[in-house]
Design an enzyme around this catalytic site. Structure first.
Site, short mmCIF file in Angstrom:
data_model
loop_
_atom_site.label_atom_id
_atom_site.label_comp_id
_atom_site.label_asym_id
_atom_site.label_seq_id
_atom_site.Cartn_x
_atom_site.Cartn_y
_atom_site.Cartn_z
N ASP A 113 0.83 -1.19 0.00
CA ASP A 113 0.00 0.00 0.00
C ASP A 113 0.87 1.25 0.00
O ASP A 113 2.07 1.19 0.32
CB ASP A 113 -0.95 0.00 1.20
N GLU A 178 0.18 -0.73 5.83
CA GLU A 178 1.24 -0.13 6.65
C GLU A 178 1.08 1.38 6.73
O GLU A 178 1.37 1.99 7.76
CB GLU A 178 2.61 -0.50 6.08
#
Length: 484
Positions: A113, A178
């Site tokens: 991500d 994250e």
């Protein structure tokens, strides 16, 4: 698991392996960069305001890349519940092959991500259209952390090409949130503990000293972030009618937030403390070159610059919800909301730090302003134990890949989940590496990856893995790689 040091292959074999891996990495590098570019094109922002379908698409692309290596018995996509609720986190990719012949197991971590891109006009190239300019590949996630994902994939490809059907155990965990506080990370670890257990864990989400010198990250600050609502009025009022007698929320917010720092910009919150780490030389000129600090604008804080960044607390107001200039009317603002982000020195618990900041703000709320603390996120700081065999093996691999001895660095940013890895796998040795350099501009517009750094970092990881695979079983009475 006792983490015995694997024996080192003889010099002749090691030299042959090094050159074979160097050739394999170089030959495969164009394909690795092309695969990275395909990942960068997927706008996998994990924040709630963005389309989660893109994160799912990114997870699928990563899973396909890991399957394509041909080395894993298991490649799956999973979503674990977020901490404290039934909501599922963003999709993460899990891959595994068991160790054989007493070899160790290595867990490779990165995240697929990315941060929001911000305003398109702040980018010199489109954020999700990977663009090579000279030695750098530009795009959101090009460095943080899709290059970390591809460093793992490229290293595994090179290892498989040179070593064939190797005996080293490998697990891969590519997280999908994250950049949104890793809210399901702990549950994911617990759900898949047996597959993720390892002797060494490589977290490929940090940086290097510069484009020609590698680094091993040995210190990370912790993090505290929260939304703070400041209210002084039940409703807006005419600023001409009541200004000068009634405190508006903007006045209260400015006065209160200013109390967080002293006159030179150092944090002024009682109860926040530093770590006192030794740091290398780093001057104002280097700080200006790496950060874009404008001429005439002075640095803040006291003491050595890197000590301020690596081992002292810092507080930043990263957002304000208030009327913008285009909609500013002559009214007293009844309420303001701000986002406060703090970095905590290694050695101080994050909850303790939040309590200190909250107490300070409550004690310094002017005019009796009403405060509400919301959406509190905390993450622990971390200090790496550099005495183990894995750190020494990483140093040798980096020196051979880069042609320069690595340096040990601290990082002002935070990777809070490392503390969770240590808690879940206390016997594993943690290695924090990465592909970034001081000009990568992670989280900022015009993020980029230096391709030379990327290739050298990839080779260093491949060397580390290959040498563990080639090392004879240590004479300890216990298998290296038991994962227990």
């Amino acid at each position: 698991m006792t983490n015995p040091q694997p024996a080192v292959p003889d010099d002749r074999t090691a030299d042959e392996t090094t050159e074979a891996l160097r050739a394999a990495v170089q030959a495969g590098f164009p394909a690795t960069v092309a695969d990275l570019a395909r990942l960068v094109r997927i706008p996998s922002v994990s924040w709630p305001a963005f389309d989660p379908a893109h994160v799912a698409e990114s997870a699928q692309a990563v899973a396909d890349l890991l399957r394509g290596t041909g080395v894993f018995e298991l490649v799956e996509i999973h979503r674990a519940p977020v901490e404290g609720g039934d909501e599922l986190g963003q999709p993460a990719v899990l891959a595994h092959r068991p160790a054989r012949a007493g070899r160790p197991t290595v867990l490779l971590y990165a995240h697929h991500d990315v941060q929001p891109p911000g305003k398109d006009e702040d980018w010199e190239t489109p954020p999700f259209e990977p663009t090579q300019r000279g030695d750098r590949l530009h795009g959101r996630g090009a460095a943080d952390d899709k290059a970390g994902v591809m460093a793992h994939v490229g290293a595994i490809r090179a290892l498989a090409e040179v070593a064939g059907d190797f005996d080293l155990g490998l697990s891969v965990f590519i997280e999908g949130e994250e950049e949104w506080a890793s809210r399901s990370f702990g549950n994911f670890l617990r759900e898949h503990r047996e597959v993720l257990a390892a002797d060494a864990i490589i977290v490929a989400d940090s940086g290097n000293w510069n484009v020609s010198t590698p680094a091993i990250t040995v210190a990370l600050r912790g993090a505290v972030a929260f939304n703070l609502r400041i209210d002084t009025l039940a409703h807006a009022s005419h600023s001409g009618m009541y200004g000068g007698a009634v405190p508006d929320a903007m006045l209260a917010a400015i006065r209160m937030l200013d109390s967080l720092w002293d006159a030179d910009g150092a944090v002024a919150v009682e109860g926040l403390r530093g770590a006192g780490l030794e740091v290398p030389e780093y001057d104002d000129a280097q700080l200006r070159a790496e950060t874009g600090l404008l001429d005439g604008v002075a640095p803040i804080g006291r003491g050595p610059i890197l000590s301020r960044i690596w081992s002292e607390p810092a507080i930043t107001v990263t957002g304000i919800d208030a009327p913008d200039v285009a909609n500013a009317s002559n009214t007293l603002v009844p309420g303001v909301r701000v986002r406060v982000s703090a970095r905590i020195a290694p050695g101080q618990p994050a909850d303790e730090a939040f309590a200190a900041i909250r107490a300070h703000l409550e004690a310094n709320a002017p005019f009796g302003a009403k405060l509400r603390f919301e959406d509190v996120d905390t993450g622990e700081a971390f200090l790496v134990d550099t005495s183990g065999w894995a750190v020494e093996a990483t140093r040798r691999a980096m020196a051979d890949a880069w042609g320069v001895e690595p340096v040990e660095v601290g990082v002002g940013g935070s990777i809070p989940f490392i503390a969770e890895l240590v808690e879940e796998f206390p016997g594993a040795q943690i290695l924090v590496t990465g592909v970034e350099d001081p000009d990568s501009r992670a989280h900022s517009p015009n993020e980029s990856l230096h391709l030379g750094v990327f290739q050298r970092a990839l080779l260093a990881e491949a060397l580390f893995l290959a040498r563990l695979d080639a090392a004879p079983r240590p004479e300890t009475g216990e298998p290296c790689g038991s994962g227990s």
